[in-house]
Motif scaffolding. Structure first.
Motif, PDB file in Angstrom:
ATOM      1  N   LEU A 188      47.281  24.777  -7.401  1.00 29.15           N
ATOM      2  CA  LEU A 188      45.934  24.920  -6.856  1.00 29.15           C
ATOM      3  C   LEU A 188      45.036  24.062  -7.735  1.00 29.15           C
ATOM      4  CD1 LEU A 188      43.752  26.262  -5.059  1.00 29.15           C
ATOM      5  CD2 LEU A 188      43.641  28.077  -6.769  1.00 29.15           C
ATOM      6  N   THR A 189      44.371  23.080  -7.154  1.00 24.72           N
ATOM      7  CA  THR A 189      43.539  22.168  -7.913  1.00 24.72           C
ATOM      8  C   THR A 189      42.094  22.281  -7.445  1.00 24.72           C
ATOM      9  OG1 THR A 189      45.376  20.612  -8.114  1.00 24.72           O
ATOM     10  CG2 THR A 189      43.173  19.748  -8.544  1.00 24.72           C
ATOM     11  N   ILE A 190      41.202  22.554  -8.388  1.00 27.88           N
ATOM     12  CA  ILE A 190      39.774  22.557  -8.122  1.00 27.88           C
ATOM     13  C   ILE A 190      39.232  21.303  -8.789  1.00 27.88           C
ATOM     14  CG2 ILE A 190      37.589  23.771  -8.466  1.00 27.88           C
ATOM     15  CD1 ILE A 190      39.218  26.364  -8.691  1.00 27.88           C
ATOM     16  N   ARG A 191      38.584  20.464  -8.014  1.00 27.03           N
ATOM     17  CA  ARG A 191      38.105  19.201  -8.551  1.00 27.03           C
ATOM     18  C   ARG A 191      36.788  19.363  -9.300  1.00 27.03           C
ATOM     19  NH1 ARG A 191      41.811  17.947  -5.644  1.00 27.03           N
ATOM     20  NH2 ARG A 191      42.724  16.121  -4.849  1.00 27.03           N
ATOM     21  N   ARG A 192      36.648  18.597 -10.319  1.00 28.09           N
ATOM     22  CA  ARG A 192      35.513  18.518 -11.229  1.00 28.09           C
ATOM     23  C   ARG A 192      35.677  19.533 -12.338  1.00 28.09           C
ATOM     24  NH1 ARG A 192      30.995  15.194  -9.561  1.00 28.09           N
ATOM     25  NH2 ARG A 192      30.359  15.609 -11.680  1.00 28.09           N
ATOM     26  N   ALA A 193      34.600  20.162 -12.766  1.00 26.30           N
ATOM     27  CA  ALA A 193      34.698  21.025 -13.940  1.00 26.30           C
ATOM     28  C   ALA A 193      33.670  22.138 -13.876  1.00 26.30           C
ATOM     29  CB  ALA A 193      34.487  20.197 -15.207  1.00 26.30           C
TER      30      ALA A 193
ATOM     31  N   GLU B  87      32.804  18.171   0.550  1.00 25.10           N
ATOM     32  CA  GLU B  87      33.429  19.497   0.476  1.00 25.10           C
ATOM     33  C   GLU B  87      34.938  19.463   0.644  1.00 25.10           C
ATOM     34  OE1 GLU B  87      31.629  22.532   2.898  1.00 25.10           O
ATOM     35  OE2 GLU B  87      29.631  21.754   2.494  1.00 25.10           O
ATOM     36  N   ARG B  88      35.455  18.490   1.385  1.00 23.10           N
ATOM     37  CA  ARG B  88      36.911  18.404   1.588  1.00 23.10           C
ATOM     38  C   ARG B  88      37.655  18.089   0.299  1.00 23.10           C
ATOM     39  NH1 ARG B  88      36.425  14.035   6.108  1.00 23.10           N
ATOM     40  NH2 ARG B  88      34.985  13.438   4.475  1.00 23.10           N
ATOM     41  N   GLN B  89      36.934  17.620  -0.720  1.00 18.54           N
ATOM     42  CA  GLN B  89      37.568  17.272  -1.998  1.00 18.54           C
ATOM     43  C   GLN B  89      37.456  18.386  -3.042  1.00 18.54           C
ATOM     44  OE1 GLN B  89      35.846  13.602  -3.286  1.00 18.54           O
ATOM     45  NE2 GLN B  89      36.783  12.423  -1.651  1.00 18.54           N
ATOM     46  N   TRP B  90      36.816  19.502  -2.715  1.00 19.38           N
ATOM     47  CA  TRP B  90      36.615  20.564  -3.691  1.00 19.38           C
ATOM     48  C   TRP B  90      37.917  21.174  -4.171  1.00 19.38           C
ATOM     49  CZ3 TRP B  90      32.009  24.084  -1.790  1.00 19.38           C
ATOM     50  CH2 TRP B  90      30.843  23.328  -1.765  1.00 19.38           C
ATOM     51  N   VAL B  91      38.790  21.515  -3.232  1.00 20.63           N
ATOM     52  CA  VAL B  91      40.018  22.244  -3.567  1.00 20.63           C
ATOM     53  C   VAL B  91      41.179  21.643  -2.794  1.00 20.63           C
ATOM     54  CG1 VAL B  91      41.186  24.486  -3.430  1.00 20.63           C
ATOM     55  CG2 VAL B  91      38.744  24.398  -3.931  1.00 20.63           C
ATOM     56  N   SER B  92      42.323  21.554  -3.454  1.00 22.56           N
ATOM     57  CA  SER B  92      43.563  21.207  -2.751  1.00 22.56           C
ATOM     58  C   SER B  92      44.631  22.176  -3.225  1.00 22.56           C
ATOM     59  CB  SER B  92      43.969  19.754  -3.004  1.00 22.56           C
ATOM     60  OG  SER B  92      44.241  19.549  -4.369  1.00 22.56           O
ATOM     61  N   GLN B  93      45.549  22.480  -2.321  1.00 24.04           N
ATOM     62  CA  GLN B  93      46.560  23.479  -2.652  1.00 24.04           C
ATOM     63  C   GLN B  93      47.906  23.081  -2.084  1.00 24.04           C
ATOM     64  OE1 GLN B  93      45.634  27.393  -1.215  1.00 24.04           O
ATOM     65  NE2 GLN B  93      47.482  28.281  -2.068  1.00 24.04           N
TER      66      GLN B  93
END
Length: 94
Positions: A42-47, A31-37
């Motif tokens: 704002l980056t949402i990982r995956r697709a 879960e810590r890799q889902w979103v970074s800001q």
């Protein structure tokens, strides 16, 4: 495939009213890799992928139905614009 509640599937396959789509977001297991800001991004990982089930047949299942979403149907800003335009002019979503 993705297991979808039959009630949700029935709502998505309705042919009257506003067209509906299903969007499925795939995310990393951590879960810590889902979103970074940051302030700039704002980056949402995956697709995310989208599908239209409008006009699909009813299913005999009572609880869930397995649906597939083609990997080519990425939910991108360009795809969203195309979906909105298709709905605006009454064209079927593919």
């Amino acid at each position: 495939g993705y297991d979808l509640d039959v009630a949700a599937y029935d709502t998505l396959r309705e042919t009257s009213g506003t067209p509906r789509i299903l969007v499925v977001l795939l995310v990393p297991a951590d879960e810590r890799q889902w979103v970074s800001q940051t302030e700039a991004r704002l980056t949402i990982r995956r697709a995310a992928y989208w599908a239209s089930f409008r006009g699909r047949p009813a299913v005999p299942n009572r609880r869930s139905v397995r649906v597939s979403i083609p990997r080519v149907q990425l939910f991108t800003p360009r795809a969203l614009a195309g979906i909105i335009e298709a709905a605006r002019i009454g064209r079927e979503l593919s």
